[in-house]
Scaffold this motif. Structure first.
Motif, PDB file in Angstrom:
ATOM      1  N   ASP A  40      22.573  12.372 -18.269  1.00 50.51           N
ATOM      2  CA  ASP A  40      21.580  12.670 -18.250  1.00 50.51           C
ATOM      3  C   ASP A  40      21.325  13.887 -17.164  1.00 50.51           C
ATOM      4  O   ASP A  40      20.703  14.808 -17.225  1.00 50.51           O
ATOM      5  N   THR A  41      22.901  13.671 -16.087  1.00 48.23           N
ATOM      6  CA  THR A  41      22.727  15.469 -15.494  1.00 48.23           C
ATOM      7  C   THR A  41      23.292  16.432 -16.589  1.00 48.23           C
ATOM      8  O   THR A  41      22.780  17.787 -16.556  1.00 48.23           O
ATOM      9  N   GLU A  42      24.074  16.177 -17.650  1.00 41.78           N
ATOM     10  CA  GLU A  42      24.427  17.845 -17.881  1.00 41.78           C
ATOM     11  C   GLU A  42      23.165  17.466 -19.363  1.00 41.78           C
ATOM     12  O   GLU A  42      22.614  19.245 -19.161  1.00 41.78           O
ATOM     13  N   LYS A  43      22.091  16.970 -19.356  1.00 35.22           N
ATOM     14  CA  LYS A  43      21.595  16.937 -20.610  1.00 35.22           C
ATOM     15  C   LYS A  43      20.154  17.939 -18.847  1.00 35.22           C
ATOM     16  O   LYS A  43      19.865  18.934 -19.607  1.00 35.22           O
ATOM     17  N   LYS A  44      20.165  17.311 -17.758  1.00 35.24           N
ATOM     18  CA  LYS A  44      18.849  18.055 -17.142  1.00 35.24           C
ATOM     19  C   LYS A  44      19.419  19.718 -16.887  1.00 35.24           C
ATOM     20  O   LYS A  44      18.861  20.848 -16.899  1.00 35.24           O
ATOM     21  N   MET A  45      20.681  19.539 -16.607  1.00 36.56           N
ATOM     22  CA  MET A  45      21.225  21.379 -17.257  1.00 36.56           C
ATOM     23  C   MET A  45      21.643  22.039 -18.059  1.00 36.56           C
ATOM     24  O   MET A  45      21.034  23.438 -17.751  1.00 36.56           O
ATOM     25  N   VAL A  46      20.941  21.501 -19.248  1.00 38.63           N
ATOM     26  CA  VAL A  46      20.969  22.418 -20.224  1.00 38.63           C
ATOM     27  C   VAL A  46      19.367  22.552 -20.487  1.00 38.63           C
ATOM     28  O   VAL A  46      19.292  24.109 -20.100  1.00 38.63           O
ATOM     29  N   ASP A  51      15.870  26.926 -18.844  1.00 37.32           N
ATOM     30  CA  ASP A  51      14.498  27.712 -18.535  1.00 37.32           C
ATOM     31  C   ASP A  51      14.494  28.882 -17.605  1.00 37.32           C
ATOM     32  O   ASP A  51      13.544  29.874 -17.442  1.00 37.32           O
ATOM     33  N   ILE A  52      15.901  29.160 -17.022  1.00 32.15           N
ATOM     34  CA  ILE A  52      16.315  30.232 -16.473  1.00 32.15           C
ATOM     35  C   ILE A  52      16.527  31.293 -17.539  1.00 32.15           C
ATOM     36  O   ILE A  52      15.789  31.866 -17.411  1.00 32.15           O
ATOM     37  N   ASP A  53      16.992  30.868 -18.798  1.00 33.62           N
ATOM     38  CA  ASP A  53      17.361  32.022 -19.582  1.00 33.62           C
ATOM     39  C   ASP A  53      15.385  32.584 -20.157  1.00 33.62           C
ATOM     40  O   ASP A  53      15.451  33.672 -20.702  1.00 33.62           O
ATOM     41  N   PHE A  54      14.824  31.863 -20.225  1.00 34.41           N
ATOM     42  CA  PHE A  54      13.061  31.801 -20.595  1.00 34.41           C
ATOM     43  C   PHE A  54      12.794  32.620 -19.584  1.00 34.41           C
ATOM     44  O   PHE A  54      12.293  33.842 -20.039  1.00 34.41           O
ATOM     45  N   LEU A  55      13.332  32.308 -17.880  1.00 33.45           N
ATOM     46  CA  LEU A  55      12.411  32.991 -17.787  1.00 33.45           C
ATOM     47  C   LEU A  55      13.412  34.635 -17.447  1.00 33.45           C
ATOM     48  O   LEU A  55      12.477  35.989 -16.500  1.00 33.45           O
ATOM     49  N   GLN A  56      14.049  34.663 -17.612  1.00 30.57           N
ATOM     50  CA  GLN A  56      15.520  35.684 -17.146  1.00 30.57           C
ATOM     51  C   GLN A  56      14.111  36.719 -18.571  1.00 30.57           C
ATOM     52  O   GLN A  56      13.928  37.926 -18.339  1.00 30.57           O
ATOM     53  N   THR A  57      13.915  36.459 -19.096  1.00 28.91           N
ATOM     54  CA  THR A  57      13.258  37.136 -20.779  1.00 28.91           C
ATOM     55  C   THR A  57      12.537  37.019 -19.877  1.00 28.91           C
ATOM     56  O   THR A  57      11.618  38.601 -20.314  1.00 28.91           O
ATOM     57  N   GLU A  58      10.803  36.435 -19.516  1.00 28.31           N
ATOM     58  CA  GLU A  58      10.071  37.244 -18.939  1.00 28.31           C
ATOM     59  C   GLU A  58       9.991  38.173 -17.840  1.00 28.31           C
ATOM     60  O   GLU A  58       9.206  38.360 -17.780  1.00 28.31           O
TER      61      GLU A  58
END
Length: 179
Positions: A40-46, A51-58
């Motif tokens: 579950d923690t690994e899924k949350k990390m992914v 989200d980080i990649d999306f925010l960087q692109t935005e």
């Protein structure tokens, strides 16, 4: 009941095995619970990485938009369309039209097949007409009957002009420098 030492030893070993089995099962359940938490923690990390990649692109997109807006303001001066620039209907569009000025090219007109379909070809397409001779392709490929030669002097004149044009185009003449 008479308990012998062998019997007591057997019961002791059985109880030790029973306790060890229970502890193994408890330990297995605990390990599986920890594995599930890790998964579950690994899924949350992914998800967080996405989200980080999306925010960087935005962020990059918005910074590029700001740079483009500044470049537009500085270099080009383009403006977004406003409501007054849109046409409400055909009448307003027609009001924008003007009569053609002097020397303006003629409007493009499209051919319209108003002739009835010829019965001999059975085709709905127009017959191909030679631009030089003015005759159809079928008429050029077939020899003209002797009775029709004298009937159409205009067609005969066009055929002579086409033959003369063919002879002129087949000959190469060198122009002199003094002319």
């Amino acid at each position: 009941m008479n308990l012998t030492s062998d019997r007591i030893r057997s019961i002791g070993w059985a109880s030790v095995l029973l306790v060890c089995g229970a502890m193994t099962i408890a330990l297995t359940l605990r390990v599986n619970a920890v594995k599930s938490q890790v998964y579950d923690t690994e899924k949350k990390m992914v998800w967080v990485q996405q989200d980080i990649d999306f925010l960087q692109t935005e962020f990059q997109t918005r910074s590029n938009q700001q740079a483009l807006r500044q470049l537009n303001d500085l270099e080009f001066g383009y403006k977004a369309p406003v409501a007054g620039q849109y046409i409400e209907g055909e009448r307003q569009l027609a009001a924008l039209g003007m009569a053609a000025g002097p020397g303006a090219p003629q409007p493009i007109r499209y051919a319209n097949a108003e002739k009835p379909v010829s019965q001999d070809t059975g085709s709905s397409l127009l017959a191909m007409v030679s631009p030089v001779a003015g005759a159809t392709a079928a008429a050029l490929s077939e020899p003209a009957p002797a009775t029709a030669k004298g009937r159409d002097p205009e067609r005969a004149e066009l055929a002579r002009d086409a033959a003369a044009l063919g002879k002129r185009l087949a000959r190469i003449e060198v122009a002199e420098a003094g002319q």
